[in-house]
Scaffold this motif. Structure first.
Motif, PDB file in Angstrom:
ATOM      1  N   LYS A  12       7.376  -3.197   8.615  1.00 11.95           N
ATOM      2  CA  LYS A  12       7.528  -2.170   7.585  1.00 11.95           C
ATOM      3  C   LYS A  12       6.446  -1.112   7.739  1.00 11.95           C
ATOM      4  O   LYS A  12       5.390  -1.367   8.326  1.00 11.95           O
ATOM      5  N   THR A  69       2.694   1.940   4.151  1.00  6.95           N
ATOM      6  CA  THR A  69       2.719   2.362   2.744  1.00  6.95           C
ATOM      7  C   THR A  69       3.494   1.375   1.868  1.00  6.95           C
ATOM      8  O   THR A  69       3.365   1.401   0.636  1.00  6.95           O
ATOM      9  N   GLU A  70       4.288   0.506   2.489  1.00  4.35           N
ATOM     10  CA  GLU A  70       5.072  -0.491   1.733  1.00  4.35           C
ATOM     11  C   GLU A  70       4.297  -1.786   1.498  1.00  4.35           C
ATOM     12  O   GLU A  70       4.782  -2.694   0.815  1.00  4.35           O
ATOM     13  N   ASN A  85       2.053  -4.340  -0.172  1.00  6.23           N
ATOM     14  CA  ASN A  85       1.518  -4.624  -1.499  1.00  6.23           C
ATOM     15  C   ASN A  85       0.496  -5.754  -1.359  1.00  6.23           C
ATOM     16  O   ASN A  85       0.848  -6.887  -1.054  1.00  6.23           O
TER      17      ASN A  85
END
Length: 216
Positions: A76, A79-80, A82
């Protein structure tokens, strides 16, 4: 099961993530009974290098698209990521860490970390979560953790001096060993900064992964 976020810098030692380091990292995470997810910044590489000739190629390539080759497409955009979903962070080396994840290869002691990488790495620091940086990637640590962070890239005097100028506390380290900063919960190993073979690289990376998971 502990879960590790792995940041890849592209695909290939000269312009991206060092492939052996990346694969060995993923292998040892899995062997230790943990899981991983791969991420990369969705940016253009500094440049693209023909790994057969060492010459620059056109057109230039995208870091995320290239890193997807190593991750078998399971990756991914950074920025994705978490931070709450992970117990630890590991960043393999390769020149991409000093060209794409930061500009250390060009700027040395005046280096900066790429925005998405800095935001993500600092999120792990702020959450007091463990991290591991391999090969040249530890050059970024003073810019992430601040002055005095213990780190190693092995024994290259010029690179070590630049890390010291950035504020890091560089320690010389054998290829099959690790440097642990207990206070910051960060582990580093030289890998292909010193490794003469895949076995050399493997020894330090296995120790790093296991120590990071222990600290997690």
């Amino acid at each position: 099961m502990k879960k590790v976020a792995v940041i890849l810098a592209g695909c290939g030692v000269y312009d991206g993530a060092e492939i052996n380091e990346a694969v060995l990292t993923l292998l040892h995470i899995a062997k230790a009974g943990a899981s991983y997810e791969c991420f990369a910044p969705d940016i253009e590489q500094m440049h693209t290098v023909n790994h057969l000739t060492g010459e620059e190629m056109t057109p230039n390539r995208n870091v995320l698209v290239e890193a997807a080759r190593i991750a078998r497409g399971e990756i991914k955009a950074l920025t994705e990521l978490n931070v709450d979903e992970f117990d630890a962070l590991i960043v393999p080396g390769g020149f991409g860490a000093a060209k794409n994840l930061s500009d250390f290869a060009v700027k040395g002691a005046d280096a900066q970390v790429q925005g998405d990488v800095l935001t993500t790495a600092k999120a792990f620091v702020d959450a007091n979560k463990a991290a591991g940086y391999i090969c040249i990637a530890p050059a970024m640590l003073p810019l992430i953790y601040g002055k005095g962070v213990k780190t190693t890239i092995g024994s290259d005097a010029e690179t070590a001096a630049a890390i010291e100028q950035l504020g890091g506390a560089h320690q010389s380290c054998a290829v099959n060993d690790i440097v642990v900063d207990q206070q910051h919960k960060v582990v580093t190993t030289p890998a292909y900064m010193l490794a003469q073979s895949i076995l050399d690289a493997d020894a330090g990376i296995e120790k790093l992964v296991n120590k990071v998971l222990e600290l997690a």
